[in-house]
Design an enzyme around this catalytic site. Structure first.
Site, PDB file in Angstrom:
ATOM      1  N   ASP A  14      61.736 -87.070  59.960  1.00  0.00           N
ATOM      2  CA  ASP A  14      61.511 -85.632  59.795  1.00  0.00           C
ATOM      3  C   ASP A  14      60.848 -85.302  58.466  1.00  0.00           C
ATOM      4  O   ASP A  14      60.530 -84.150  58.189  1.00  0.00           O
ATOM      5  CB  ASP A  14      62.854 -84.890  59.904  1.00  0.00           C
ATOM      6  N   SER A  44      61.747 -76.716  61.800  1.00  0.00           N
ATOM      7  CA  SER A  44      61.707 -77.491  63.041  1.00  0.00           C
ATOM      8  C   SER A  44      62.453 -76.779  64.154  1.00  0.00           C
ATOM      9  O   SER A  44      63.503 -76.166  63.935  1.00  0.00           O
ATOM     10  CB  SER A  44      62.337 -78.870  62.822  1.00  0.00           C
ATOM     11  N   GLN A  64      57.533 -83.604  67.502  1.00  0.00           N
ATOM     12  CA  GLN A  64      58.288 -82.451  67.004  1.00  0.00           C
ATOM     13  C   GLN A  64      57.462 -81.185  67.170  1.00  0.00           C
ATOM     14  O   GLN A  64      56.235 -81.215  67.048  1.00  0.00           O
ATOM     15  CB  GLN A  64      58.646 -82.635  65.530  1.00  0.00           C
TER      16      GLN A  64
END
Length: 356
Positions: A269, A291, A341
């Site tokens: 991430d 996110s 993502q």
């Protein structure tokens, strides 16, 4: 980031001071020198030992804080764990990679030794509170002969902030195999560390004259990840793509593949969603970026404390959202992990000009 970045302290000047500075944050804690438009081209359980594709050994004098602290959950009851925070970004929101990694740790504790995670999918549903721990509730959704599924709910203040599912598989050989080819880029040993980049830009008078460098004030020593950018992002670049070498700080060692996957979940991430804004930085200032969901697929054994190439690209952005794809490559060219993502990206609206 190199391990000594934490000892480099750079203060950003106020708008009233000269020269001015541009601040660009590509990911939580990322300390990235960014070129100005005028700069031009100047710039778990034990498993069998792993075949990680690299013989390089990080220093053994520091056990990785990702293992000893960040991903070390406190058991409260059967399938119930508590996680604490090691590092909080300047946004004062919980780092999404920490939540993904801790959830995978909790899920992995409920499966047998002979199965390993092959995929995970999750949603961030509420903003995490960095002032209180996170509770992880594991549901043993299915335990099969070859595949097992675990669901995890992360809870704060009595409400879910994150929902997660992971699928685990027994190792099974197959004659059907293929993968993309790893990009041909410089090896991490050939690239400068972040602190070396900072020193280069601050000491070279010509570069200082031509470039306005944005440096984040974050205490980088708190970020348990080392990165080496392959190419510095440039303001005005057309491609929504970046590549950097990445590894966990400290030593994890061979043996526990489940833990390496949990560390990779944390790493995945980092600076990921920021890939989608690279072509737009010279036109818009990002006011909010977070996110929405995150997915990972694990393909081959690897060591998260060895250098891996993180190849990130964004095929699409629109509707105040951005989509990013990522691939984690071992140094020997094996594709270890694929990531995806989507996140919210909102720009700051320009202030209306005074008509007086």
């Amino acid at each position: 980031m190199g391990s000594s970045v934490g000892r480099v302290k750079v203060l950003l000047r106020s708008p009233a001071q000269e020269p001015t500075w541009e601040r660009v944050l590509l990911g939580p804690g990322a300390v990235v020198p960014v070129l100005s438009p005028s700069c031009g081209a100047e710039l778990g359980r034990m498993s069998p030992p792993l075949d990680s594709g690299s013989s390089e050994e990080p220093s053994r004098d520091l056990r990785s804080v990702l293992v000893t602290s960040v991903l070390n959950l406190e058991p409260l009851d059967e399938d119930l764990y508590r996680g604490r925070h090691y590092w909080v970004p300047v946004t004062q929101r919980l780092f999404g990679g920490q939540i993904v990694g801790q959830a995978l740790v909790a899920a992995a504790k409920s499966v047998s030794e002979d199965v390993h995670v092959h995929s995970l999918h999750c949603y961030f549903v509420r903003t995490g509170d960095p002032k209180v721990p996170v509770l992880y509730q594991v549901e043993r959704t299915r335990t099969g002969a070859s595949f097992s599924v675990r669901s995890v709910k992360a809870v704060q203040h009595g409400k879910p902030i994150f929902i997660f599912q992971a699928s685990f598989q027994q190792t099974q050989p197959s004659p059907i195999q293929h993968q993309f080819s790893m990009p041909s880029i410089p090896q991490p040993e050939e690239l400068p560390t972040h602190e070396e980049l900072i020193e280069k830009y601050l000491r070279d008078p010509e570069l200082r004259k031509k470039c306005k460098i944005g440096l984040n004030r974050i205490a980088a020593k708190e970020v348990p990840i080392e990165i080496k950018p392959v190419d510095l992002p440039r303001l005005g670049q057309q491609k929504a793509k970046q590549m950097f070498w990445v590894r966990a700080r400290g030593h994890i060692g061979e043996g526990d593949m489940k833990m390496h996957c949990c560390v990779a979940a944390y790493i995945s991430d980092y600076a990921f969603l920021g890939t989608a804004i690279l072509p737009h930085h010279h036109l818009h200032q990002v006011g909010f970026m977070v996110s929405l969901d995150h997915s990972m697929w694990f393909h081959a054994p690897f060591r998260a404390d060895h250098w891996m190439l993180y190849e990130c690209e964004s095929p699409w952005a629109g509707g105040s959202r951005g989509l990013v794809h990522g691939r984690l490559w071992r140094q020997d060219g094996v594709l270890a992990v694929t990531c995806a993502q989507e996140g919210v990206i909102r720009v700051k609206q320009p202030k209306p000009e005074s008509k007086l």
